[in-house]
Design a protein around this motif. Structure first.
Motif, PDB file in Angstrom:
ATOM      1  N   THR A 172      -0.864  13.800   8.517  1.00  0.00           N
ATOM      2  CA  THR A 172       0.563  14.004   9.248  1.00  0.00           C
ATOM      3  C   THR A 172       0.719  12.390   9.511  1.00  0.00           C
ATOM      4  OG1 THR A 172      -0.304  13.980  11.325  1.00  0.00           O
ATOM      5  CG2 THR A 172       0.327  15.911  10.373  1.00  0.00           C
ATOM      6  N   GLY A 173       2.228  12.068   9.331  1.00  0.00           N
ATOM      7  CA  GLY A 173       2.609  10.536   9.727  1.00  0.00           C
ATOM      8  C   GLY A 173       2.876   9.935   8.480  1.00  0.00           C
ATOM      9  N   GLU A 174       3.712   9.255   8.073  1.00  0.00           N
ATOM     10  CA  GLU A 174       4.409   8.787   6.892  1.00  0.00           C
ATOM     11  C   GLU A 174       3.696   7.353   6.508  1.00  0.00           C
ATOM     12  OE1 GLU A 174       6.589  11.630   5.723  1.00  0.00           O
ATOM     13  OE2 GLU A 174       6.214   9.766   4.708  1.00  0.00           O
ATOM     14  N   GLU A 175       3.239   6.854   7.515  1.00  0.00           N
ATOM     15  CA  GLU A 175       2.657   5.433   7.519  1.00  0.00           C
ATOM     16  C   GLU A 175       1.520   5.299   6.135  1.00  0.00           C
ATOM     17  OE1 GLU A 175       1.589   7.474  10.262  1.00  0.00           O
ATOM     18  OE2 GLU A 175       0.054   6.079  10.319  1.00  0.00           O
ATOM     19  N   THR A 176       1.688   4.583   5.342  1.00  0.00           N
ATOM     20  CA  THR A 176       0.675   4.393   4.033  1.00  0.00           C
ATOM     21  C   THR A 176       0.047   2.973   4.751  1.00  0.00           C
ATOM     22  OG1 THR A 176       2.467   3.406   3.061  1.00  0.00           O
ATOM     23  CG2 THR A 176       1.381   5.335   1.948  1.00  0.00           C
ATOM     24  N   GLU A 177      -1.467   3.547   5.036  1.00  0.00           N
ATOM     25  CA  GLU A 177      -2.037   2.365   5.531  1.00  0.00           C
ATOM     26  C   GLU A 177      -2.690   1.470   4.483  1.00  0.00           C
ATOM     27  OE1 GLU A 177      -3.332   5.525   9.222  1.00  0.00           O
ATOM     28  OE2 GLU A 177      -4.866   4.653   7.935  1.00  0.00           O
ATOM     29  N   ASP A 202      -8.246   0.639 -12.943  1.00  0.00           N
ATOM     30  CA  ASP A 202      -7.139   1.328 -12.891  1.00  0.00           C
ATOM     31  C   ASP A 202      -7.153   2.020 -11.249  1.00  0.00           C
ATOM     32  OD1 ASP A 202      -8.387   4.645 -14.123  1.00  0.00           O
ATOM     33  OD2 ASP A 202      -9.347   3.033 -12.978  1.00  0.00           O
ATOM     34  N   ASN A 203      -7.737   1.336 -10.291  1.00  0.00           N
ATOM     35  CA  ASN A 203      -7.855   1.497  -8.915  1.00  0.00           C
ATOM     36  C   ASN A 203      -8.414   2.945  -8.730  1.00  0.00           C
ATOM     37  OD1 ASN A 203      -6.399  -0.375  -7.655  1.00  0.00           O
ATOM     38  ND2 ASN A 203      -4.467   0.259  -8.258  1.00  0.00           N
ATOM     39  N   ALA A 204      -9.546   3.243  -9.503  1.00  0.00           N
ATOM     40  CA  ALA A 204     -10.204   4.525  -9.485  1.00  0.00           C
ATOM     41  C   ALA A 204     -11.601   3.953  -8.888  1.00  0.00           C
ATOM     42  CB  ALA A 204     -10.458   5.054 -10.832  1.00  0.00           C
ATOM     43  N   ILE A 205     -11.968   4.714  -7.862  1.00  0.00           N
ATOM     44  CA  ILE A 205     -13.438   4.227  -7.303  1.00  0.00           C
ATOM     45  C   ILE A 205     -14.279   5.450  -7.627  1.00  0.00           C
ATOM     46  CG2 ILE A 205     -14.668   3.977  -4.944  1.00  0.00           C
ATOM     47  CD1 ILE A 205     -11.980   3.543  -3.819  1.00  0.00           C
ATOM     48  N   HIS A 254      -8.548   7.841  -6.481  1.00  0.00           N
ATOM     49  CA  HIS A 254      -7.644   6.683  -6.704  1.00  0.00           C
ATOM     50  C   HIS A 254      -7.154   6.521  -5.420  1.00  0.00           C
ATOM     51  CE1 HIS A 254      -7.022   6.627 -11.139  1.00  0.00           C
ATOM     52  NE2 HIS A 254      -7.848   7.769 -11.173  1.00  0.00           N
ATOM     53  N   SER A 255      -7.637   5.344  -4.765  1.00  0.00           N
ATOM     54  CA  SER A 255      -7.063   5.100  -3.257  1.00  0.00           C
ATOM     55  C   SER A 255      -5.728   5.014  -2.940  1.00  0.00           C
ATOM     56  CB  SER A 255      -7.813   3.865  -2.863  1.00  0.00           C
ATOM     57  OG  SER A 255      -7.377   2.836  -3.776  1.00  0.00           O
ATOM     58  N   GLN A 256      -4.894   4.888  -4.184  1.00  0.00           N
ATOM     59  CA  GLN A 256      -3.241   4.642  -3.873  1.00  0.00           C
ATOM     60  C   GLN A 256      -2.887   6.335  -3.730  1.00  0.00           C
ATOM     61  OE1 GLN A 256      -3.011   1.684  -3.593  1.00  0.00           O
ATOM     62  NE2 GLN A 256      -2.848   0.542  -5.427  1.00  0.00           N
ATOM     63  N   THR A 257      -3.654   6.987  -4.497  1.00  0.00           N
ATOM     64  CA  THR A 257      -3.081   8.629  -4.041  1.00  0.00           C
ATOM     65  C   THR A 257      -3.798   9.315  -3.292  1.00  0.00           C
ATOM     66  OG1 THR A 257      -4.698   9.423  -5.610  1.00  0.00           O
ATOM     67  CG2 THR A 257      -2.734   8.371  -6.490  1.00  0.00           C
ATOM     68  N   LYS A 291      -5.850  14.396 -14.411  1.00  0.00           N
ATOM     69  CA  LYS A 291      -5.194  13.049 -13.830  1.00  0.00           C
ATOM     70  C   LYS A 291      -3.602  13.084 -14.416  1.00  0.00           C
ATOM     71  CE  LYS A 291      -8.843   9.896 -13.264  1.00  0.00           C
ATOM     72  NZ  LYS A 291      -9.379   8.376 -13.616  1.00  0.00           N
ATOM     73  N   ASP A 292      -3.421  13.309 -15.682  1.00  0.00           N
ATOM     74  CA  ASP A 292      -2.234  13.616 -16.260  1.00  0.00           C
ATOM     75  C   ASP A 292      -1.349  14.422 -15.300  1.00  0.00           C
ATOM     76  OD1 ASP A 292      -2.981  13.197 -19.831  1.00  0.00           O
ATOM     77  OD2 ASP A 292      -2.783  11.543 -18.082  1.00  0.00           O
ATOM     78  N   ILE A 293      -1.999  15.683 -15.190  1.00  0.00           N
ATOM     79  CA  ILE A 293      -1.353  16.559 -14.462  1.00  0.00           C
ATOM     80  C   ILE A 293      -0.696  16.303 -13.076  1.00  0.00           C
ATOM     81  CG2 ILE A 293      -1.264  19.016 -13.504  1.00  0.00           C
ATOM     82  CD1 ILE A 293      -3.186  19.723 -16.203  1.00  0.00           C
ATOM     83  N   VAL A 294      -1.817  15.814 -12.204  1.00  0.00           N
ATOM     84  CA  VAL A 294      -1.525  15.507 -11.021  1.00  0.00           C
ATOM     85  C   VAL A 294      -0.732  14.338 -10.838  1.00  0.00           C
ATOM     86  CG1 VAL A 294      -3.427  16.929  -9.745  1.00  0.00           C
ATOM     87  CG2 VAL A 294      -3.576  14.600 -10.209  1.00  0.00           C
ATOM     88  N   PHE A 295      -0.713  13.414 -11.758  1.00  0.00           N
ATOM     89  CA  PHE A 295      -0.146  12.098 -11.637  1.00  0.00           C
ATOM     90  C   PHE A 295       1.242  12.299 -12.220  1.00  0.00           C
ATOM     91  CE2 PHE A 295      -3.282  10.884  -9.130  1.00  0.00           C
ATOM     92  CZ  PHE A 295      -4.388  10.164  -9.628  1.00  0.00           C
TER      93      PHE A 295
END
Lengths: 346, 292
Positions: free
Chosen positions: A91-96, A127-130, A154-157, A201-205
């Protein structure tokens, strides 16, 4: 060097196709260029892997380094495993701001507090994948390096891709560690599984070309098509019908290549309806079925059904919605008074 | 399905829950039930000879293959059917002692269940056992088949099961009364000629499938082609309603029910002893059609 580590490295190298071994060892970076020069990569794989183990011995490799090589292999050949998709919520909008060090610390701490014996290895990609590799042990046994789970985050998602393989019982713990480490609140498994990690990844992104409804009053003209030699004796029957099917197919599937999944499963709990004249089953209860589609490339296969005359165009939304809904496991119940829709059940 | 011949289900239990590859066999010339031990010795010698030739299945370890040929009187439909013949191949490793157990590696069974009409006009020298079931390595099947073909001047052919016959099996077996309904009624279709081949598994809850069949079948104990067609059409149209795909344009490859499962390449698995005779009768019929 530990015998088990030596054996593990030997087996990992054996998995790699011979032509790719040098490249992968270079990516690994554990052996120097000079050392790699001493290996004859044209001999049989058995001998190559022995040479590699020998050099690793000289460098005193331990399980941590061996684990990185394993990640590199799985990153280049992810399709050997089956991947499930999970989505995390908060919950909460902030992208930390994502703190990688903090993530790794919390993840390790949670897993290790529950299970003393785990090998945890991280590798970050451009590609920001951990990538996280976990070898599972028990409170009483050392981690089994051949019983591993992989996580791609993918930490941005908010999406996590997990290939749990054998020890499904460790899955809840793994999920908990991910949630805590990434500062989310919970995680749920999506009904989406495939061998093709990139397609997931193609599907969810939403990286595939989506089927936007385009209204083309004239048929789209193709570029760069060699002029066909027209044999006037050959008439295309049902040309209009064929074009109609192609157009409808394009509308529901889009123009670009389809994400690659191998199966889709539908649990049907809808009513059986028939022509009243046929005097057959007229039960008030659902007609329970389980339908499974499988193909090396399911969506492309489904796309080819209508042009092949095996299906109507447009194909059912139950099938064409797979990429948008990001799922390939469905439970279908009857919608009151309407044609069956996809009522999603947890 | 017809009532079971007064058979001891124990004697035929070996057929259950194994995967059998099916063949049709033309009548055997000069076969005698009295010479089974003799045939076993001959076949054993033949098998050893084939092994020397390098056509054997196992390599490396020195293996002794023991051959048994016996008859199974309980495996028939009516008294006019010939006794079924069972051929067993076991491995005896040379290191083992006399009392150690032999390992059964291959089974072959010739039978005829309600198939006596094939033998009606044949001279007495011929034995009619049109259905052959094989379980085990293909290499052994080939050796045993060759010996029988040479010795009794007969011909083995793989029994193909057409989509039409598979539909019959689906309808018939769905209608059978089963005590605990655990297995779904599953149909497997294939569309191989697409750019990417597609397989479709369509499994229906056995109670619901039976309920549908019960409303289609008009006379208990009798099934007509029309009823089978209606049953299949119902299943196809339910599928089409959801997916817009015409299953009738694909190829029916396999049918599985609680009674048995059958694959179009002529592979069968029997699951219920109560209906064993019925399924064998159907397969005998198919074998006879293939021969004629």
């Amino acid at each position: 060097m530990d015998e088990t580590v030596a054996e593990y490295i030997r087996r990992t190298v054996l998995k790699i196709p011979r032509d790719e071994i040098k490249m992968m060892l270079q990516k690994w970076g554990f052996l120097s260029e000079a050392q790699l020069e001493t290996i004859n990569f044209h001999q049989i794989k058995d001998n190559i892997s022995q040479d590699v183990v020998q050099l690793c011995e000289e460098n005193s490799a331990d399980i941590k380094q061996a684990a990185v090589l394993d990640i590199i292999y799985n990153n280049i050949y992810p399709n050997k495993r089956i991947w499930s998709v999970y989505q995390m919520n908060k919950t909460g909008e902030e992208t930390e701001f994502f703190d990688l060090t903090d993530f790794k610390k919390k993840f390790k701490r949670l897993l290790r507090s529950a299970l003393k014996n785990v090998t945890i290895t991280f590798k970050e990609y451009e590609d920001n994948a951990i990538w996280i590799r976990i070898a599972w042990g028990t409170p009483y046994t050392k981690p089994n390096q051949y019983k591993t789970s992989y996580v791609v985050y993918h930490s941005q998602t908010s999406y996590v891709f997990i290939s749990a393989s054998v020890l499904k019982s460790n899955l809840p713990l793994l999920c908990q560690a991910l949630v805590v480490a990434s500062n989310y609140q919970d995680i749920r498994e999506m009904e989406l599984r495939s061998h093709s990690l990139n397609s997931l990844k193609d599907i969810v992104f939403k990286r595939y070309s989506q089927n936007f409804q385009t209204y083309s009053p004239r048929p789209l003209t193709e570029k760069n098509v060699a002029p066909e030699t027209v044999d006037l004796r050959i008439i295309q029957e049902n040309r209009n019908e064929k074009e109609r099917i192609q157009r409808l197919n394009r509308e529901v599937f889009g123009d670009g290549p389809q994400p690659k999944i191998e199966f889709a499963q539908y649990k049907l709990e809808t009513m059986f309806k028939s022509d009243p004249k046929m005097d057959v089953l007229d039960k008030k209860e659902p007609f329970r079925c389980l339908v499974k589609f499988s193909s090396p490339h399911l969506l492309e296969s489904l796309k080819s059904l209508a042009p092949a005359g095996m299906a109507d165009a447009p194909l059912s939304p139950l099938l064409t919605c797979i990429p948008q809904k990001a799922r390939n496991y469905f439970k279908i119940r009857e919608k009151k008074g309407v044609l069956p829709g996809s009522f999603v059940s947890p | 399905l017809p009532p079971q011949h007064n058979a001891d289900p124990q004697k035929t239990a070996f057929l259950l829950r194994k995967q059998w590859t099916l063949y049709s066999v033309t009548p055997l010339y000069g076969f005698s039930n009295a010479d089974l031990k003799h045939y076993a010795r001959l076949l054993s010698a033949f098998t050893a000879a084939e092994k020397q030739k390098g056509l054997a299945v196992e390599v490396g370890v020195e293996l002794d293959i023991k051959v048994t040929v016996s008859n199974v009187p309980d495996l028939k439909g009516s008294d006019r059917d010939q006794d079924a013949i069972l051929v067993q191949l076991s491995l005896r490793s040379s290191a083992s002692q006399k009392n150690s157990e032999d390992k059964l590696v291959w089974l072959g069974c010739f039978c005829c269940v309600f198939g006596d009409h094939l033998s009606e006009n044949l001279p007495e020298d011929f034995t009619c056992l049109p259905l052959f079931l094989a379980n085990g390595a293909e290499g052994y099947t080939s050796i045993v088949g060759s010996w029988f073909q040479k010795t009794f001047d007969c011909c083995f052919r793989r029994l193909a099961i057409s989509p039409l016959n598979l539909s019959w099996m689906a309808a018939m077996w769905t209608g059978c009364q089963v005590d605990k309904t655990t297995s779904a009624m599953e149909l497997v279709f294939s569309a191989p000629c697409l750019p990417y081949p597609l397989d479709i598994s369509y499994a229906i809850h056995p109670e619901d499938a039976k309920a549908l069949w019960d409303t289609v079948q008009k006379t208990p104990g009798e099934i007509t082609q029309e009823e089978v067609d209606i049953f299949m059409d119902c299943l196809y149209s339910h599928f089409h309603r959801h997916f817009k795909i015409h299953l009738s344009a694909t190829r029916l490859m396999k049918v599985s029910t609680a009674i048995a499962s059958a694959h179009c390449d002529g592979i069968i698995k029997f699951l219920q002893s109560k209906y064993l005779a019925g399924v064998l009768m159907l397969l005998t019929e198919l074998a006879i059609s293939q021969i004629q």
